[in-house]
Design a protein around this motif. Structure first.
Motif, short mmCIF file in Angstrom:
data_model
loop_
_atom_site.label_atom_id
_atom_site.label_comp_id
_atom_site.label_asym_id
_atom_site.label_seq_id
_atom_site.Cartn_x
_atom_site.Cartn_y
_atom_site.Cartn_z
N THR A 75 0.83 -1.20 0.00
CA THR A 75 0.00 0.00 0.00
C THR A 75 0.86 1.25 0.00
O THR A 75 1.75 1.41 0.82
CB THR A 75 -0.96 0.02 1.20
N VAL A 102 -4.72 9.79 -1.12
CA VAL A 102 -4.95 8.63 -1.98
C VAL A 102 -4.22 7.43 -1.38
O VAL A 102 -3.10 7.55 -0.89
CB VAL A 102 -4.42 8.89 -3.41
N TYR A 135 -3.23 3.43 -2.56
CA TYR A 135 -3.19 2.53 -3.71
C TYR A 135 -2.39 1.29 -3.34
O TYR A 135 -1.29 1.39 -2.81
CB TYR A 135 -2.55 3.23 -4.90
N THR A 136 -2.96 0.13 -3.62
CA THR A 136 -2.27 -1.12 -3.38
C THR A 136 -1.92 -1.72 -4.73
O THR A 136 -2.80 -2.03 -5.52
CB THR A 136 -3.15 -2.10 -2.58
N LEU A 189 3.18 0.92 -8.79
CA LEU A 189 3.00 2.20 -9.45
C LEU A 189 3.70 2.21 -10.80
O LEU A 189 4.72 1.52 -10.99
CB LEU A 189 3.57 3.33 -8.58
N GLY A 245 -6.10 8.74 -11.34
CA GLY A 245 -6.42 7.49 -10.67
C GLY A 245 -7.90 7.18 -10.79
O GLY A 245 -8.73 8.08 -10.87
N GLY A 301 -11.02 5.02 -8.91
CA GLY A 301 -11.35 4.37 -7.65
C GLY A 301 -12.56 5.01 -7.00
O GLY A 301 -13.40 5.61 -7.67
N GLU A 351 -9.53 5.62 -2.56
CA GLU A 351 -8.92 4.28 -2.66
C GLU A 351 -8.86 3.91 -4.13
O GLU A 351 -9.87 3.55 -4.73
CB GLU A 351 -9.70 3.28 -1.82
N ALA A 352 -7.67 4.01 -4.69
CA ALA A 352 -7.47 3.81 -6.12
C ALA A 352 -7.34 2.33 -6.47
O ALA A 352 -6.72 1.56 -5.74
CB ALA A 352 -6.23 4.56 -6.58
N THR A 353 -7.92 1.97 -7.61
CA THR A 353 -7.75 0.63 -8.17
C THR A 353 -6.80 0.66 -9.36
O THR A 353 -6.30 -0.37 -9.77
CB THR A 353 -9.10 0.05 -8.61
N GLU A 354 -6.58 1.86 -9.91
CA GLU A 354 -5.68 2.03 -11.04
C GLU A 354 -5.04 3.42 -10.98
O GLU A 354 -5.72 4.39 -10.68
CB GLU A 354 -6.46 1.89 -12.35
N ILE A 355 -3.75 3.48 -11.26
CA ILE A 355 -3.02 4.75 -11.28
C ILE A 355 -2.33 4.87 -12.64
O ILE A 355 -1.64 3.95 -13.08
CB ILE A 355 -1.95 4.84 -10.17
#
Length: 153
Positions: free
Chosen positions: A73, A87, A89-90, A93, A105, A107, A115-119
């Motif tokens: 994370t 933000v 992100y898990t 990157l 991002g 999410g 809480e991002a699912t894609e960056i």
């Protein structure tokens, strides 16, 4: 004979309208999760979206905010000059992801943290996503380098 043709024609028209309505409904249902609206940090702070809504956020990664903790994370802040949104992100990157650089991002905003699912990071030195450029210009913090072509084009 004549009444039978008219009745059949009306039936065909009714069936065609029902099929059209059904197909329109199915297309709308299939696309409900495929549309992600873009929001700048200032828009998110002014009117936070519900936790169930998936959307895109864009801005600059705030300098000094990048924290790599235990596990995968990563936490950082995104700003457009007018507001800051934290933000989380898990995942891994992108290579071009860095502080003071543009990012987008995808999410959800949960308890004030995006809480991002894609960056996605900027492409190269001269590129910044059009949505991010527009948001930064709106806040008055966008600085264009005259040696580079216009961003987001």
């Amino acid at each position: 004979m004549r009444g039978l043709k008219k009745k059949r024609r009306v039936q065909i028209i009714v069936v065609a309208f029902v099929a059209l309505g059904l197909s329109t409904g199915l297309i709308g249902y299939a696309m409900r999760d495929g549309i992600n609206f873009f929001r700048a940090p200032s828009q998110i702070v002014e009117a936070p979206p519900p936790p169930t809504e998936t959307f895109r956020i864009g801005g600059l990664v705030e300098a000094g905010s990048l924290q790599r903790g235990q596990g995968e994370t990563i936490r950082f802040n995104v700003t457009d000059g007018g507001a800051v949104v934290p933000v989380a992100y898990t995942g891994v990157l992108p290579d071009l992801f860095a502080e003071n650089q543009g990012m987008i991002g995808t999410g959800r905003l949960i308890d004030g943290v995006f809480e991002a699912t894609e960056i996605l990071a900027k492409h190269d030195e001269s590129y910044m996503p059009k949505e991010v450029v527009d948001a930064l210009k709106e806040q008055g913090v966008y600085r264009h380098d005259p040696g580079n072509p216009p961003s987001g084009s």
